[in-house]
Design an enzyme around this catalytic site. Structure first.
Site, PDB file in Angstrom:
ATOM      1  N   ASP A   1       0.838  -1.199   0.000  1.00 26.58           N
ATOM      2  CA  ASP A   1       0.000   0.000   0.000  1.00 26.58           C
ATOM      3  C   ASP A   1       0.875   1.252   0.000  1.00 26.58           C
ATOM      4  O   ASP A   1       1.943   1.257  -0.600  1.00 26.58           O
ATOM      5  CB  ASP A   1      -0.917  -0.060   1.238  1.00 26.58           C
TER       6      ASP A   1
ATOM      7  N   HIS B   1      -3.776   5.872   3.579  1.00 25.86           N
ATOM      8  CA  HIS B   1      -4.515   4.707   3.093  1.00 25.86           C
ATOM      9  C   HIS B   1      -3.945   3.399   3.638  1.00 25.86           C
ATOM     10  O   HIS B   1      -4.676   2.514   4.095  1.00 25.86           O
ATOM     11  CB  HIS B   1      -4.494   4.718   1.568  1.00 25.86           C
TER      12      HIS B   1
ATOM     13  N   SER C   1     -11.331  -0.981  -0.783  1.00 25.97           N
ATOM     14  CA  SER C   1     -10.073  -0.974  -0.041  1.00 25.97           C
ATOM     15  C   SER C   1     -10.295  -1.281   1.428  1.00 25.97           C
ATOM     16  O   SER C   1      -9.431  -1.846   2.090  1.00 25.97           O
ATOM     17  CB  SER C   1      -9.395   0.397  -0.150  1.00 25.97           C
TER      18      SER C   1
END
Length: 398
Positions: free
Chosen positions: A157, A188, A343
């Protein structure tokens, strides 16, 4: 939304030219100029691979004066026998490379970007309680105290804030193929890792977490950077003696890529469970990579009313749904944030895989099937041809 995707206006399958070996991107796909991913034939030995790379460097050296700026062969990878490398070549050189009989195919490298996150301030997180109850509306998360202990989760990520209290000292930095900044400047990656294994927000609260940074602070990177990170994680898993006891979460993807799909399939064959976000384009996930890769666990997003989220991708490649709308988890700087997207769904399943590996001794190659077996048919609005299965951890909770 939280899904990291390849920026493109078309997700059509790559056209194949030059005897099926030189792939070309479609109009609208954002390619990195003069940059490619070269994949070798199955069974090519290490010696043959090195001979080819030396030859490619020499070919490039003879032709680079025609255009200039290209750097020749770059990072190489070997994911469970899938050998290849990223490279910057001029047009003449790449055609020569594709003509080598030891080359399986050459694909343009493409840009990876983060989509916008959907944020609901101070919204309650409901995902944990939902996956430990057969009925919606539960408020408690019920789980076995093994909680993923002894299992390694690789977060591929934007990086992870490994010092965040939610990881309780269980997070470590692994590698960075994106830039020279070993932090999560985007958020994120910290959020998804926390959803998988955070002490407060996570599914597998005792699993170890390893940061594999493949995207920069702006959420941007390339397929070659992602594949390099996957390669590193597979090798690290083997070095730890964790083959069959490792999990990888990839809350990213985009336009169909043969190289990305092949890399993902080889990650699974190597003994690492791979949970992948289905995508947020409200379209068939078979158009996306690595969501369409064989043997990965592809996850769609559900709502707190057991609906199919309006943004989620769908179709026959989806293995099951997991909570993905308004999910609260850790965020860099010590706080938390509420985000939506596939996600957010994928790390619920990554955490569940780690949980079941520790609790039941399920190996990585059997984990997706076991998760689907335990899942409950609760999604009332799943699109035609898409499973109605929703993640459930198997605990005897109502």
């Amino acid at each position: 939304m939280g899904f990291l995707k390849l920026l493109s206006t078309s997700l059509a399958t790559l056209a194949v030219v030059n005897a099926g070996k030189l792939l070309t991107a479609n109009d609208g796909d954002e390619v990195v100029p003069s940059s490619y991913i070269v994949v070798m034939n199955d069974g090519v030995s290490t010696a043959q691979f090195e001979t080819h790379r030396n030859w490619a460097a020499n070919v490039h050296a003879r032709t680079r004066s025609l255009k200039g700026g290209e750097s020749g062969p770059g990072k190489h990878f070997d994911i469970n026998g899938m050998k290849g490398y990223s490279a910057s070549f001029d047009d003449r050189t790449v055609k020569d490379i594709a003509s080598d009989p030891t080359v399986k195919y050459v694909e343009p490298d493409m840009v990876v970007n983060a989509t916008a996150n959907v944020v609901q301030r101070n919204a309650p997180s409901w995902g944990l309680s939902r996956i430990s109850s057969k009925k919606s509306g539960a408020t408690d998360y019920v789980y076995d105290s093994t909680a993923g202990e002894g299992i390694v989760i690789y977060g591929v990520d934007t990086g992870i804030d490994i010092g965040h209290a939610d990881f309780g000292g269980r997070a470590e930095w692994g590698t960075n193929t994106a830039d020279n900044d070993d932090t999560d400047g985007n958020g994120h990656g910290t959020h998804t890792a926390s959803t998988a294994a955070g002490s407060k927000f996570g599914v597998a609260k005792k699993a170890s977490v390893v940061a594999v940074k493949v995207l920069g602070a702006d959420g941007s990177g390339t397929n070659s950077q992602v594949i390099a990170g996957m390669d590193w994680a597979v090798k690290d898993s083997k070095s730890r003696g964790a083959t069959g006891k490792s999990v990888m979460n990839m809350s990213l993807g985009g336009a169909y890529s043969r190289a990305m799909n092949d890399a993902a399939a080889n990650v699974v064959r190597s003994g690492v469970f791979l949970s992948v976000a289905a995508g947020n384009e409200a379209q068939d996930a078979s158009n996306s990579s690595p969501a369409s890769a064989p043997n990965v666990c592809t996850i769609a997003a559900s709502t707190n009313s057991d609906g199919s989220a309006s943004f989620t991708n769908f179709g026959s490649v989806v293995d099951l749904y997991a909570p993905g709308k308004d999910i609260t988890a850790a965020y860099p700087g010590g706080g938390s944030k509420t985000l939506s997207g596939t996600s957010m769904a994928a790390p619920h399943v990554a955490g569940a895989a780690a949980y079941l590996m520790a609790l039941e001794g399920v190996t990585s190659d059997k984990a997706c099937a076991r998760i689907v077996e335990l899942a409950i048919s609760s999604i009332s609005s799943a699109p035609s041809g898409t499973t109605s299965k929703l993640l459930y951890n198997g605990i005897n909770a109502q």
